[in-house]
Design a protein around this motif. Structure first.
Motif: not given
Length: 211
Positions: A63-65, A67, A144, A157-158, A172-176
């Motif tokens: 994962s990585q976020s 912005s 999401e 994604q969130k 902000t994109e929280h990507l996994t």
């Protein structure tokens, strides 16, 4: 086929797309009905695979976020950014988005869709499909996405929209990403670069008033 100018981040996105293309069968120009059948099959496989914890041997998840700040009010940014039709042009390979269903219940809008990307490789372009479900929380300004694409790559994604005041919004994109052990580091780095390129494209178009 209409050719779009490739942006600075097209090279890493192209590299990732090439990896995906050689690991699976490129899509033909299927009808929307056929894409809907493919979506349902992919969704069933996705739900079955997500039951596994820990992940099956040979697969990994990272994962990585990221912005970006957009100079526009949150409501407008959320509406424009969450509409994948607006990603056409920001993503240099995205040609079409096919929505199979669009329903709202208890303040959550759920869209089942398939994105069609065309990779401009000579002599014959490669067409790739990504099946996804997008869930938008309309009152809390986030959405999401679960998606699955050629090469057995799953992405979660969130995307959160935060008002900074003064008509300024932080996205902000929280990507996994989930894929094979051999591809996970490459998929993470190139996937993040691709999303950063799309962020920049959407920022420019939203701030200019194009969206």
């Amino acid at each position: 086929m209409k050719t779009r100018p490739l942006r600075l981040l097209s090279a890493p996105l192209l590299a990732l797309s090439l990896v995906l293309s050689v690991m699976g069968t490129p899509a033909r120009a299927e009808s929307d009905a056929e894409l809907a059948r493919q979506w349902q099959y992919a969704w069933n496989c996705y739900k079955f695979g997500q039951v596994a914890d820990p992940l099956p041997v040979g697969r990994a998840r990272k994962s990585q976020s990221i912005s970006i700040v957009i100079n526009a009010p949150r409501a407008g940014v959320f509406k424009a950014y969450s509409d994948f039709e607006n990603h056409i042009g920001a993503n240099p390979f995205l040609e079409r988005v096919v929505t199979h269903s669009d329903k709202t219940k208890h303040g959550v809008r759920t869209k089942n869709l398939t994105a069609i990307e065309v990779i401009p490789i000579e002599p014959d372009p490669i067409t790739l499909t990504t099946h996804a479900q997008q869930r938008l929380d309309l009152s809390n300004y986030f959405y999401e996405v679960d998606s699955w694409s050629t090469g057995n790559i799953v992405t979660h994604q969130k995307i959160v929209f935060e008002s900074l005041g003064g008509s300024v919004t932080r996205v902000t994109e929280h990507l996994t990403f989930e894929t094979t052990l051999e591809l996970i580091d490459f998929t993470l780095s190139q996937g993040v670069l691709a999303h950063q390129g799309i962020q920049q494209g959407l920022k420019q178009r939203i701030e200019s008033g194009a969206l």
